[in-house]
Write a protein that holds these residues in place. Structure first.
Motif: not given
Length: 328
Positions: A243-248, A271-274
């Protein structure tokens, strides 16, 4: 409840027939927004229901009680007073061109289907049709017309004025053909594949086993189902680092917009993944947007899933379309 939620509750209280008659007078965006609100209404208290109904009937009681003349009534009256052609022109100026109501039905027809039918028509009739369609629908149809003619169609739209009666009659025939073609064309396979993907995305049982059975039956069909499973909902079962890679790879504005109206549990997972500070900033930005058109939120979610799919195809992430069974 906001105004749309109150309208949705009122429509639900009318029953199917009453609600359908009201929604027949709304444009596509209003129908989509109200349908979404109707589908997501829950836990309405008796106090809230009474407040909405009281507000509606209070506003109704404030009206003068004199209903406006119907189009049919004015048409008959003016026909007798002025003659058919003069009355027709005056009625159109009061109620808007009758053909616009007819063309409005095409909002629900697939843009590719409309474009294929328009290809056989003169460019002037293409311009008239696109000139009467809502801009969003017209833009989608234009994209499927030959690129070499797109500028000419736009120029002719810009030059449109009052339509001659023969053009209106020709356009009416074209609309009827488009509607007949839309009803005759079967989209069962495409809709069916998408439906299977949506079912699997939300299925609580063993998705992998079901997918394996589909592969045994038809490998290509299984591949089509997998392609359609790139729904925003699947982000809720990805690892935090994925999720962090995608959102990034997504800009903050798109992410804030994509969070509007999604399931609270999915929103919290994302949101918790950020990092905490970034999560708080995104949530604040999303809340600050207020109410947004559903189409915009869906487009933002589509962009994020397109990015995720591209990253998976490039080997940057491992995206789980479904949880596989774990063995010890």
């Amino acid at each position: 409840m906001d105004n749309q939620e109150q309208a949705a509750m009122l429509l639900l209280s009318m029953g199917e027939n009453g609600a359908s008659q009201v929604m027949a007078h709304l444009d596509r965006n209003d129908v989509e927004h109200l349908s979404y609100k109707m589908a997501h209404l829950s836990a309405i208290t008796q106090h809230e229901a009474e407040a909405v109904l009281n507000r509606f009937f209070r506003r109704y009681a404030e009206q003068a009680g004199i209903a406006r003349a119907s189009r049919a009534y004015l048409q008959k009256t003016l026909d007798l007073a002025l003659g058919d052609r003069v009355a027709k022109s005056l009625i159109d100026s009061i109620y808007g061109d009758e053909i616009k109501t007819l063309v409005k039905r095409l909002e629900w027809v697939d843009a590719k289907l409309l474009a294929r039918e328009l290809l056989h028509e003169h460019v002037q009739l293409q311009a008239v049709m696109l000139g009467l369609l809502p801009p969003e629908t017209a833009a989608q149809v234009l994209q499927h017309l030959p690129q070499a003619n797109q500028d000419e169609v736009l120029i002719r739209i810009a030059q449109l004025g009052e339509l001659e009666r023969d053009v209106v009659d020709e356009l009416r025939q074209l609309v009827e053909r488009c509607m007949l073609m839309a009803m005759e064309k079967s989209h069962t396979q495409v809709a069916g594949v998408r439906q299977v993907a949506d079912i699997l995305n939300r299925f609580e049982g063993n998705r992998e086993q079901l997918m394996q059975m589909i592969r045994i039956y038809d490998k290509r069909l299984a591949s089509d189902v997998a392609d359609n499973m790139f729904d925003f909902i699947i982000l809720g079962r990805q690892k935090a680092e994925v999720l962090q890679d995608i959102i990034g790879a997504v800009d903050a504005d798109t992410l804030a917009l994509a969070l509007k109206g999604i399931d609270p549990e999915l929103k919290r997972t994302l949101l918790d993944a950020l990092p905490k500070r970034m999560s708080s900033a995104i949530e604040t930005q999303s809340d600050a947007l207020g109410g947004v058109p559903l189409s915009q939120a869906n487009e933002a979610r589509r962009q994020i899933m397109d990015t995720a799919k591209e990253m998976m195809e490039n080997g940057e992430i491992e995206l789980q379309l479904f949880e596989e069974q774990v063995v010890e």
